[in-house]
Scaffold this motif. Structure first.
Motif, short mmCIF file in Angstrom:
data_model
loop_
_atom_site.label_atom_id
_atom_site.label_comp_id
_atom_site.label_asym_id
_atom_site.label_seq_id
_atom_site.Cartn_x
_atom_site.Cartn_y
_atom_site.Cartn_z
N VAL A 193 0.85 -1.20 0.00
CA VAL A 193 0.00 0.00 0.00
C VAL A 193 0.88 1.24 0.00
CG1 VAL A 193 -1.85 1.20 1.19
CG2 VAL A 193 -1.66 -1.28 1.37
N ARG A 194 0.57 2.14 -0.93
CA ARG A 194 1.32 3.39 -0.94
C ARG A 194 0.84 4.28 0.19
NH1 ARG A 194 2.34 6.49 -6.29
NH2 ARG A 194 0.11 6.35 -6.70
N GLY A 195 1.74 4.96 0.81
CA GLY A 195 1.29 5.85 1.87
C GLY A 195 2.46 6.40 2.66
N LEU A 196 2.13 7.20 3.62
CA LEU A 196 3.13 7.81 4.46
C LEU A 196 2.96 7.30 5.87
CD1 LEU A 196 2.76 11.52 3.28
CD2 LEU A 196 4.62 9.98 2.68
N SER A 197 4.06 6.97 6.51
CA SER A 197 3.97 6.53 7.90
C SER A 197 3.79 7.74 8.80
CB SER A 197 5.25 5.78 8.27
OG SER A 197 6.33 6.69 8.25
N ARG A 198 3.49 7.45 10.07
CA ARG A 198 3.36 8.57 11.02
C ARG A 198 4.67 9.31 11.15
NH1 ARG A 198 -0.27 6.58 16.03
NH2 ARG A 198 -0.67 8.80 16.17
#
Lengths: 200, 331
Positions: free
Chosen positions: A2-7
């Protein structure tokens, strides 16, 4: 995957926004205060804070198209911060105008707001940004309910007024204001349907 | 605060040493491989002219011989500000552009043509500009239409001295001025995005009685030296009771004419800039007030001083030129 940004990514992105926005302002005010900002530091500061506010507002308006295009919804989490810094720069802009340009002549401020169309327009945009800033927290969002979105749609009007304020304030060299207006129109075109609905 | 004004007898570092020897010395240092010393020298020079390195061209000025002005109470605008805060759209529209872009400007050879309705038209070469009349210093206030102002020690001679040499005919009613047109040297002239939308060459004009007034001045220098490129080298007009844009820079032609000549800012926006452009706190620019001005002196943001603007920029002696005229109409 999944593409995304971590915290952690978001944390650093926010830290970067804080660092650049605050650091740049501090550095520029320091240079103006120590007479290192060109021949006319007052003009220098007014220009810097005005353009800074416009830049940050445009960045703010890039977020939702960016989310749609990249499908990374977490970018949304930095939008409020960019909006708040846009107002922070607008606040510095108005405060510097009153302090250094008008030198606290309040009566003159009132008459300039009434008499000078480009100042009327700039001040109107400032009032809108103030309202958006005061209602930017979760509590206000809950309290205002459906009206919150209605209020925050005024950001488009504010952006248009800022563009007008900018192009009206320059003597003859309108190249840069035109580039800004072009960028703004592009960003607004991504929201064509929404804006047309608002219009009706 | 007081600004120390260099007098003709104060020596500067680079005057103590002959310039040629000074340059050779730095060259030698670098050749010998004193990298540290070389870097220091380079940065020393760069601090004077923004981002230029050692090999970049640097506009040359020379020390002038002139009659000094009487000391007066006005605080002068520091030389660094006079030479770094300029409106000279031929070299770019930002205040810092002219200094950055005009360093390679060629002013020698130069030709200033004086013609039109005169008995004896003539042309001045670069050297002749400094010899037409005895040079004198004049400390004038300069009020920009953008509501800032400076106090500048110019060096030059009365415009009238030049006109007297040409002997205007009685049919001559106005004087027209023209700036050099050379797009190769002036980036603003060949690129509409850099020149502020102006139709070049820049032109200006005065009524002949305004031109003949003893205050009207042709400057060839400031602060003891010939004009820096960004201030309008090698010769410029200074009309201290009018907004700064009337004081045309880098002049190549002065013509006596019978009709009111076109003027650049008036052509660009007639409702904002008139032919007369006399400093007047009661006649606002349509978009901003002209009642007050920010005097540019030393000091940063916190020492900025805003002062009341005076009619005719405080030069009351020109009032009689405009008696009976409606200054609101003839702005």
């Amino acid at each position: 995957m999944v593409r995304g940004l971590s915290r952690r990514n978001i944390f650093w992105l926010k830290a970067l926004i804080h660092l650049l926005s605050l650091g740049w302002a501090l550095l520029t005010y320091y240079r103006a205060g120590t007479d290192q900002l060109g021949g006319d530091p007052v003009e220098g500061i007014l220009h810097f804070t005005g353009i800074g506010a416009f830049n940050l507002l445009l960045l703010c308006l890039i977020i939702s198209p960016l989310v749609r295009w990249s499908r990374i919804s977490q970018f949304m989490q930095v939008r409020r911060l960019l909006g708040l810094y846009a107002f922070f720069y607008a606040l510095l802009h108005l405060a510097s105008y009153i302090l250094f340009e008008l030198q606290l002549e309040w009566q003159l401020l009132l008459s300039e707001i009434v008499k000078r169309p480009y100042i009327t327009v700039g001040f109107s945009a400032w009032i809108i940004l103030l309202a958006l800033t005061l209602t930017s927290n979760k509590a206000a969002q809950r309290r205002l309910g459906r009206n919150w979105q209605k209020l925050h749609n005024w950001v488009y009007l504010a952006a248009g007024l800022i563009a007008l304020h900018y192009i009206w304030s320059v003597k003859s060299d309108i190249t840069q204001p035109l580039v800004y207006i072009g960028v703004l129109l592009l960003l607004l075109s991504f929201r064509k349907d929404k804006l047309l609905k608002l219009w009706r | 605060m007081l600004i120390k004004r260099p007098t003709s007898w104060t020596l500067k570092d680079n005057q103590v040493t002959d310039e040629k020897i000074y340059q050779q010395r730095r060259h030698l240092l670098k050749q010998m491989g004193f990298i540290g010393a070389g870097a220091l020298l380079a940065s020393h020079q760069a601090s004077g002219i923004s981002l230029f390195g050692d090999d970049e061209p640097r506009f040359k000025t020379h020390v002038l011989d002139y009659a000094e002005a009487q000391q007066q109470s006005q605080i002068l605008t520091p030389e660094t500000k006079v030479t770094s805060h300029n409106n000279f759209y031929e070299f770019g529209t930002d205040k810092s552009d002219p200094k950055a872009n005009a360093q390679a400007f060629q002013v020698d050879p130069w030709q200033l043509r004086v013609d039109g309705l005169v008995e004896t038209p003539f042309t001045l070469s670069f050297d002749e500009l400094f010899k037409l009349a005895p040079l004198q210093e004049r400390i004038y206030r300069l009020r920009c239409v953008e509501a800032w102002s400076m106090v500048i020690p110019w060096i030059g001679f009365s415009l009238n001295a030049l006109l007297n040499k040409a002997r205007p005919l009685s049919s001559g009613k106005y004087v027209a001025f023209e700036t050099l047109y050379d797009p190769k040297q002036m980036p603003g002239q060949n690129n509409p995005f850099r020149g502020g939308g102006i139709d070049y060459p820049y032109v200006e004009g005065l009524r002949i009685d305004e031109a003949a007034h003893p205050l009207s001045f042709l400057a060839v220098g400031l602060y003891g030296k010939s004009l820096p490129a960004q201030n309008g080298a090698p010769i410029r007009l200074v009309v201290p009771w009018k907004y700064g844009f009337k004081s045309i820079k880098s002049i190549v032609r002065i013509s006596v004419v019978d009709k009111q000549p076109p003027t650049t800012w008036n052509l660009l926006a007639a409702q904002e800039y008139g032919f007369y452009a006399n400093v007047n706190p009661k006649v606002d620019h349509p978009r901003w007030s002209q009642a007050r001005e920010r005097r540019i002196t030393t000091g940063g943001l916190f020492s900025s001083n805003r002062i009341d603007t005076q009619l005719f920029n405080g030069y009351d002696e020109v009032a009689s030129l405009y008696s009976g005229m409606d200054l609101r109409q003839h702005y």
